[in-house]
Design a protein around this motif. Structure first.
Motif, PDB file in Angstrom:
ATOM      1  N   VAL A  23       0.801  -1.150   0.052  1.00 17.71           N
ATOM      2  CA  VAL A  23      -0.097  -0.011  -0.048  1.00 17.71           C
ATOM      3  C   VAL A  23       0.888   1.309   0.039  1.00 17.71           C
ATOM      4  N   THR A  24       0.797   1.971  -1.075  1.00 18.45           N
ATOM      5  CA  THR A  24       1.879   3.139  -0.912  1.00 18.45           C
ATOM      6  C   THR A  24       1.139   4.123  -1.960  1.00 18.45           C
ATOM      7  N   HIS A  25       2.015   5.287  -2.184  1.00 19.25           N
ATOM      8  CA  HIS A  25       1.823   6.350  -3.113  1.00 19.25           C
ATOM      9  C   HIS A  25       2.903   6.599  -3.825  1.00 19.25           C
ATOM     10  N   ILE A  26       2.542   7.437  -5.025  1.00 18.54           N
ATOM     11  CA  ILE A  26       3.810   8.068  -5.474  1.00 18.54           C
ATOM     12  C   ILE A  26       3.623   9.595  -5.541  1.00 18.54           C
ATOM     13  N   PHE A  27       4.635  10.658  -5.203  1.00 23.85           N
ATOM     14  CA  PHE A  27       4.348  11.956  -4.946  1.00 23.85           C
ATOM     15  C   PHE A  27       4.887  12.820  -6.079  1.00 23.85           C
ATOM     16  N   ASP A  28       4.355  13.963  -6.401  1.00 24.55           N
ATOM     17  CA  ASP A  28       5.046  14.980  -7.144  1.00 24.55           C
ATOM     18  C   ASP A  28       6.044  15.805  -6.364  1.00 24.55           C
TER      19      ASP A  28
ATOM     20  N   SER B 268      11.997   7.944  -1.160  1.00 25.36           N
ATOM     21  CA  SER B 268      12.002   6.660  -2.366  1.00 25.36           C
ATOM     22  C   SER B 268      10.535   6.902  -3.143  1.00 25.36           C
ATOM     23  N   LEU B 269       9.621   7.820  -2.842  1.00 25.34           N
ATOM     24  CA  LEU B 269       8.246   7.468  -3.266  1.00 25.34           C
ATOM     25  C   LEU B 269       8.052   8.938  -4.276  1.00 25.34           C
ATOM     26  N   LEU B 270       8.978   9.567  -4.410  1.00 28.13           N
ATOM     27  CA  LEU B 270       9.088  10.704  -5.214  1.00 28.13           C
ATOM     28  C   LEU B 270       9.210  10.315  -6.857  1.00 28.13           C
TER      29      LEU B 270
ATOM     30  N   PHE C 110       1.005  16.691 -22.538  1.00 26.36           N
ATOM     31  CA  PHE C 110       0.508  15.748 -21.372  1.00 26.36           C
ATOM     32  C   PHE C 110       1.807  15.305 -20.450  1.00 26.36           C
ATOM     33  N   TYR C 111       1.395  15.206 -19.160  1.00 26.12           N
ATOM     34  CA  TYR C 111       2.454  14.784 -18.125  1.00 26.12           C
ATOM     35  C   TYR C 111       2.680  13.304 -18.266  1.00 26.12           C
ATOM     36  N   GLU C 112       3.904  12.955 -18.111  1.00 28.27           N
ATOM     37  CA  GLU C 112       4.338  11.557 -18.160  1.00 28.27           C
ATOM     38  C   GLU C 112       5.177  11.199 -16.601  1.00 28.27           C
ATOM     39  N   VAL C 113       4.394  10.262 -15.985  1.00 29.01           N
ATOM     40  CA  VAL C 113       5.190   9.530 -14.807  1.00 29.01           C
ATOM     41  C   VAL C 113       5.639   8.064 -15.107  1.00 29.01           C
ATOM     42  N   ILE C 114       6.799   7.839 -14.827  1.00 27.92           N
ATOM     43  CA  ILE C 114       7.507   6.631 -15.003  1.00 27.92           C
ATOM     44  C   ILE C 114       7.875   6.180 -13.546  1.00 27.92           C
ATOM     45  N   HIS C 115       7.386   5.058 -13.003  1.00 27.36           N
ATOM     46  CA  HIS C 115       7.656   4.746 -11.738  1.00 27.36           C
ATOM     47  C   HIS C 115       7.636   3.092 -11.546  1.00 27.36           C
ATOM     48  N   ASP C 116       8.757   2.418 -11.061  1.00 24.08           N
ATOM     49  CA  ASP C 116       8.665   1.149 -10.962  1.00 24.08           C
ATOM     50  C   ASP C 116       8.502   0.742  -9.553  1.00 24.08           C
ATOM     51  N   PHE C 117       7.891  -0.400  -9.177  1.00 24.54           N
ATOM     52  CA  PHE C 117       7.644  -0.701  -7.720  1.00 24.54           C
ATOM     53  C   PHE C 117       8.318  -2.068  -7.669  1.00 24.54           C
ATOM     54  N   VAL C 118       8.936  -2.390  -6.646  1.00 27.00           N
ATOM     55  CA  VAL C 118       9.551  -3.949  -6.155  1.00 27.00           C
ATOM     56  C   VAL C 118       8.779  -4.323  -5.032  1.00 27.00           C
ATOM     57  N   LEU C 119       8.357  -5.650  -5.162  1.00 25.81           N
ATOM     58  CA  LEU C 119       7.674  -6.250  -4.105  1.00 25.81           C
ATOM     59  C   LEU C 119       8.549  -7.115  -3.550  1.00 25.81           C
TER      60      LEU C 119
END
Length: 293
Positions: free
Chosen positions: A235-240, A257-259, A280-289
């Motif tokens: 359970v997480t977020h990513i932030f601007d 790490s969530l920026l 448009f805005y583009e957000v690229i973010h990988d998650f590691v479980l």
């Protein structure tokens, strides 16, 4: 309990006198918790040395907090949030191995049973706000893609409201989506650039924030719940990182790490390649479980 030797109450031995009244038959975890709370509460009172009037004001504050709580609004959770306790409990219960993505608080606006959408869908149902393409990969600790990961996402609109806060204004399930990764672990979908927003500040917790010289705002973010067989749920977020409140989140939910990087894409070739109507805005973010083993 009443026949246990305790000594007479003094300022110096107050903690020992009170904890001595915990019966031997008390459930062990309850005894541990109440002992710790008593020790720290008494230590705080001795450090603060409140007047009788100050202590009465504290009791009144807690009473007002209880009166403000109901099935929709939980003012005590809000108090826990602004004191950093919610984040601390989350951190203690979600210690991750090195390399795994960090968690943060769930928040009060998650909606269960959102219909699953095809990968690449646009979750901005009303077409408002600045278009944003969100993409990345879901990986394990070794860097291998995770197949079949359920991705549950939700966010505010351009005005800083979730759909459930604006029934009849926003469509149901606006800016909410559920997706599932394939063998490559890749995810991508369209949304709208989120905006900062205030936590409820019309109650005693909001008054406390004001008295402390603190604002009630959370920086812009996207929520995620990631679930995959054999892995711990995240359970997480990513932030601007450019949000004006990124360094002063009212509930302390931001972790470095969530920026994520929110890039404004203006290149006509990219716009055409993504079949967008304009920049448009583009957000690229990988998650590691982390795995459950």
């Amino acid at each position: 309990m009443g026949d246990r030797p305790q000594g007479y109450f003094t300022e110096e031995n107050s903690t020992d006198v009170v904890t001595s009244q915990i019966a031997d038959t008390t459930e062990p975890r309850l005894a541990e918790v109440m002992g710790a709370i008593t020790r720290h509460l008494h230590a705080a009172v001795k450090e603060i040395e409140p007047t009788q009037e100050e202590w009465l004001q504290a009791i009144k504050f807690l009473t007002k907090t209880g009166h403000k709580s109901d099935d929709w609004r939980q003012e005590f959770i809000l108090l826990s949030d602004i004191m950093g306790v919610s984040m601390l409990v989350d951190a203690i219960n979600n210690r991750k191995p090195s390399g795994a993505s960090e968690s943060t608080v769930l928040g009060p606006f998650h909606v269960p049973d959102v219909p699953q959408s095809p990968m690449g869908a646009n979750i901005c149902l009303d077409g408002k706000g600045h278009p944003m393409l969100i993409k990345g990969r879901i990986l394990d600790i070794e860097g291998a893609p995770i197949d079949g990961c359920k991705i549950d996402v939700w966010q505010t609109n351009d005005d800083g409201f979730y759909d459930v806060q604006q029934k009849g204004i926003q469509p149901d399930f606006n800016l909410r989506g559920v997706f599932q990764t394939g063998a490559d672990g890749v995810y991508h979908f369209w949304g709208a650039k989120p905006r900062f927003y205030p936590i409820p500040d019309d109650g005693p917790v909001g008054q406390l924030l004001g008295a402390l010289g603190r604002h009630p705002f959370r920086p812009a973010h996207l929520h995620y719940i990631l679930e995959a067989q054999g892995f711990e749920t995240l359970v997480t977020h990513i932030f601007d990182p450019d949000d004006e409140y990124i360094h002063s989140d009212a509930v302390f939910g931001v972790k470095e790490s969530l920026l994520a990087k929110f890039d404004l894409i203006k290149d006509p070739k990219r716009i055409a390649a993504e079949q967008a109507d304009g920049p448009f805005y583009e957000v690229i973010h990988d998650f590691v479980l982390a795995d459950t083993a």
